[in-house]
Every structure is written in structure tokens, then in C-alpha cells.
Design a protein around this motif. Structure first.
Motif, PDB file in Angstrom:
ATOM      1  N   SER A  34       1.145  -1.376  -0.532  1.00  0.00           N
ATOM      2  CA  SER A  34       0.147  -0.115   0.314  1.00  0.00           C
ATOM      3  C   SER A  34       0.960   1.655   0.265  1.00  0.00           C
ATOM      4  N   TYR A  35       0.819   1.919  -0.885  1.00  0.00           N
ATOM      5  CA  TYR A  35       1.558   3.084  -0.800  1.00  0.00           C
ATOM      6  C   TYR A  35       0.739   4.155  -1.734  1.00  0.00           C
ATOM      7  N   LYS A  36       1.350   5.165  -0.367  1.00  0.00           N
ATOM      8  CA  LYS A  36       0.388   6.621  -0.384  1.00  0.00           C
ATOM      9  C   LYS A  36       1.455   7.747  -0.592  1.00  0.00           C
ATOM     10  N   ARG A  37       1.302   8.850  -1.300  1.00  0.00           N
ATOM     11  CA  ARG A  37       1.996  10.164  -1.310  1.00  0.00           C
ATOM     12  C   ARG A  37       0.902  11.746  -1.259  1.00  0.00           C
ATOM     13  N   ASP A  38       1.691  11.818   0.128  1.00  0.00           N
ATOM     14  CA  ASP A  38       0.409  13.184   0.295  1.00  0.00           C
ATOM     15  C   ASP A  38      -0.277  12.496   0.752  1.00  0.00           C
ATOM     16  N   GLY A  39      -0.938  11.818   0.856  1.00  0.00           N
ATOM     17  CA  GLY A  39      -2.890  10.671   0.889  1.00  0.00           C
ATOM     18  C   GLY A  39      -3.211  10.283   0.443  1.00  0.00           C
ATOM     19  N   ALA A  40      -2.124  10.403  -0.833  1.00  0.00           N
ATOM     20  CA  ALA A  40      -3.201  10.215  -2.349  1.00  0.00           C
ATOM     21  C   ALA A  40      -2.472   8.261  -2.766  1.00  0.00           C
ATOM     22  N   LYS A  41      -3.192   7.399  -3.204  1.00  0.00           N
ATOM     23  CA  LYS A  41      -3.034   6.687  -3.093  1.00  0.00           C
ATOM     24  C   LYS A  41      -2.102   6.654  -4.222  1.00  0.00           C
ATOM     25  N   VAL A  42      -1.005   5.747  -4.539  1.00  0.00           N
ATOM     26  CA  VAL A  42      -0.522   5.189  -5.610  1.00  0.00           C
ATOM     27  C   VAL A  42      -0.313   3.776  -6.164  1.00  0.00           C
ATOM     28  N   ALA A  43      -0.967   3.662  -7.862  1.00  0.00           N
ATOM     29  CA  ALA A  43      -0.929   2.141  -8.190  1.00  0.00           C
ATOM     30  C   ALA A  43       0.887   1.525  -8.129  1.00  0.00           C
ATOM     31  N   THR A  44       0.807   0.170  -7.365  1.00  0.00           N
ATOM     32  CA  THR A  44       1.655  -0.401  -7.101  1.00  0.00           C
ATOM     33  C   THR A  44       2.029  -2.301  -7.946  1.00  0.00           C
ATOM     34  N   SER A  45       2.859  -2.498  -8.749  1.00  0.00           N
ATOM     35  CA  SER A  45       2.609  -4.098  -8.993  1.00  0.00           C
ATOM     36  C   SER A  45       3.228  -5.053  -8.081  1.00  0.00           C
ATOM     37  N   THR A  78       6.908  -2.827  -7.427  1.00  0.00           N
ATOM     38  CA  THR A  78       7.160  -1.914  -8.340  1.00  0.00           C
ATOM     39  C   THR A  78       6.109  -0.683  -8.237  1.00  0.00           C
ATOM     40  N   VAL A  79       6.721  -0.083  -8.457  1.00  0.00           N
ATOM     41  CA  VAL A  79       6.219   1.634  -8.241  1.00  0.00           C
ATOM     42  C   VAL A  79       6.397   2.439  -9.716  1.00  0.00           C
ATOM     43  N   LYS A  80       5.674   3.374 -10.656  1.00  0.00           N
ATOM     44  CA  LYS A  80       5.699   4.449 -10.671  1.00  0.00           C
ATOM     45  C   LYS A  80       5.639   5.586  -9.985  1.00  0.00           C
ATOM     46  N   THR A  81       6.286   6.278  -9.294  1.00  0.00           N
ATOM     47  CA  THR A  81       5.393   7.272  -8.660  1.00  0.00           C
ATOM     48  C   THR A  81       4.803   8.623  -9.331  1.00  0.00           C
ATOM     49  N   LEU A  82       5.154   8.734 -10.245  1.00  0.00           N
ATOM     50  CA  LEU A  82       4.706  10.280 -10.915  1.00  0.00           C
ATOM     51  C   LEU A  82       4.449   9.392 -12.678  1.00  0.00           C
ATOM     52  N   PRO A  83       3.689   9.870 -13.472  1.00  0.00           N
ATOM     53  CA  PRO A  83       3.194   9.665 -14.753  1.00  0.00           C
ATOM     54  C   PRO A  83       4.316   9.487 -15.378  1.00  0.00           C
ATOM     55  N   GLY A  84       5.150   8.846 -16.202  1.00  0.00           N
ATOM     56  CA  GLY A  84       6.002   9.425 -16.613  1.00  0.00           C
ATOM     57  C   GLY A  84       7.445   7.881 -16.579  1.00  0.00           C
ATOM     58  N   ASP A  85       7.038   8.056 -14.536  1.00  0.00           N
ATOM     59  CA  ASP A  85       8.418   8.091 -14.129  1.00  0.00           C
ATOM     60  C   ASP A  85       9.080   6.514 -15.010  1.00  0.00           C
ATOM     61  N   THR A  86      10.167   6.296 -14.278  1.00  0.00           N
ATOM     62  CA  THR A  86      10.595   5.021 -14.813  1.00  0.00           C
ATOM     63  C   THR A  86      10.614   3.970 -13.548  1.00  0.00           C
ATOM     64  N   ALA A  87      10.023   2.556 -13.655  1.00  0.00           N
ATOM     65  CA  ALA A  87       9.036   2.171 -12.951  1.00  0.00           C
ATOM     66  C   ALA A  87      10.299   1.332 -11.681  1.00  0.00           C
ATOM     67  N   ARG A  88      10.456   1.562 -10.514  1.00  0.00           N
ATOM     68  CA  ARG A  88      10.852   1.137  -9.796  1.00  0.00           C
ATOM     69  C   ARG A  88      10.850  -0.081  -9.371  1.00  0.00           C
ATOM     70  N   THR A  89      11.569  -1.673  -9.039  1.00  0.00           N
ATOM     71  CA  THR A  89      11.523  -2.469  -7.733  1.00  0.00           C
ATOM     72  C   THR A  89      12.237  -2.412  -6.912  1.00  0.00           C
ATOM     73  N   TYR A  90      11.604  -3.179  -5.679  1.00  0.00           N
ATOM     74  CA  TYR A  90      12.134  -2.478  -4.612  1.00  0.00           C
ATOM     75  C   TYR A  90      12.406  -4.174  -4.029  1.00  0.00           C
TER      76      TYR A  90
END
Length: 207
Positions: A34-45, A78-90
């Protein structure tokens, strides 16, 4: 870490007069977050991983037992924090210490369906961050897990639900889900990240 291990052993020692059943277990899993930035949920894989470890079980009633152990857990997301950003896998690796209540659901003890529920404490071991560079070259960096600093947290805790089936007195399988309770990101200005892990494992009781 030593205190947590000693706590698990202490729980077992409370039932020292009963027979401790030891088992080995390993399986595959899918980790996400569950990934949230500034209270907004960000999709993860989801990211594929595995688990392996040693379990201990002590019955203190006809069909109720205490279950604990030590388990290596390779999870991540895996997450893309902003549209167009490179996906990062942790990929984050932990040592898990479950503290679970085991309940047999079948008529015969230790044979058939059972469930387990309870918390688990996790200690961070090591991690890795993977993403594509400007030229499409894969870049792998160490993802640090620490008590302090703007890194991933060294400790985690989760609530676990397990549905298992004992084929015999020794051979069993388990489907489990771990719901992370705390933010694993130490950065106070960074995203709020909570682990989610689903797994399917096979195990064998040694005695």
C-alpha cells in the motif's frame, strides 16, 4: 533482534512439558505494498519472491496450539511514483518471527484443515532497488534498511492469516496473507508504504 528471538523462545518454554513439534517450510509468494504519497494512493505491482524457514508448534489444548519460528522472507513491490517516471522495483528481505494461534478445524487433531492467526515481527536483512537507466540499461542499487535516516525501516510488523491443510501427520500446505501494519519508510516527508504479501507453502514436520 536477540530480544525478539528470546521472546519467541520464552513463549515456547511456557509449554515445556508439552511436546514441541518442529517443521521446515518453503514456498512462493507475491509481495506488493500500500503506497500513499501526500495522502493519495499510488498504484503498485506485485513482485514474486519466496519464503523458507523453521517452524515450531506446541499444543496446549486438544485442537489449539501456539505456533512460532524463524522464516526468511523475500518480498517487495514495483511502483511508478509519477506518470512517465521509470518503474522502480524494490526487493526487501526480512527475517520473520510469527507469534500465531493455531486452531485445528477438522475432527481429528493435526489432520485436515486448520487456521492460524496473529502478529509477526520482521527484522530487515538487506534490500535492492532495480530500475532502467537513461539508455535502458538495468541499474541495481542497494536499498538500505536502517533504524534512522531516510531509508527503509529495519523493523516491520504484520497481522497474519493462514489457512492450512495437513495431508498426513507430517506433510502440510499453507496459504497465507500478511497485512503490514506499519510504515516501512523512515523518511517523514516521503511516501507511506505498508507491506502486503500472499504466499503458498509446503512443509514437513520433523517429529
Amino acid at each position: 533482534m536477540k530480544l525478539i528471538v528470546l521472546f519467541a523462545l520464552l513463549c515456547l518454554s511456557l509449554y515445556s512439558d508439552a511436546q514441541i513439534q518442529w517443521a521446515i517450510k518453503a514456498g512462493a509468494q507475491l509481495g506488493s505494498a500500500s503506497y500513499k504519497r501526500d495522502g493519495a494512493k499510488v498504484a503498485t505491482s506485485a513482485v514474486a519472491g519466496f519464503n523458507a524457514g523453521l517452524l515450531a508448534r506446541v499444543y496446549f489444548d486438544d485442537k489449539v496450539a501456539f505456533s512460532t519460528g524463524l522464516q526468511y522472507n523475500a518480498r517487495g513491490f514495483t511502483v511508478k511514483t509519477l506518470p512517465g517516471d521509470t518503474a522502480r522495483t524494490y526487493r526487501l528481505n526480512y527475517l520473520d518471527i510469527p507469534l500465531l494461534l493455531h486452531i485445528d478445524l477438522s475432527k481429528e487433531k493435526n489432520n485436515g484443515f486448520y487456521c492460524k492467526i496473529g502478529p509477526s515481527i520482521s527484522i530487515g536483512l538487506h534490500g535492492k532497488e532495480i530500475y532502467s537507466g537513461p539508455n535502458g540499461v538495468e541499474i541495481r542499487k542497494k536499498a538500505k534498511l536502517s533504524l534512522t535516516g531516510n531509508y527503509f525501516g529495519l523493523f516491520d510488523a504484520s497481522l497474519n492469516g493462514v489457512l492450512g491443510f495437513s495431508f498426513t501427520k507430517k506433510f502440510f500446505t499453507e496459504a497465507a496473507y500478511a497485512y503490514g501494519l506499519g510504515n516501512i519508510n523512515n523518511d517523514p516527508n516521503g511516501p507511506n508504504i505498508k507491506s502486503r504479501v500472499g504466499s503458498l507453502s509446503l512443509g514437513w514436520y520433523l517429529r
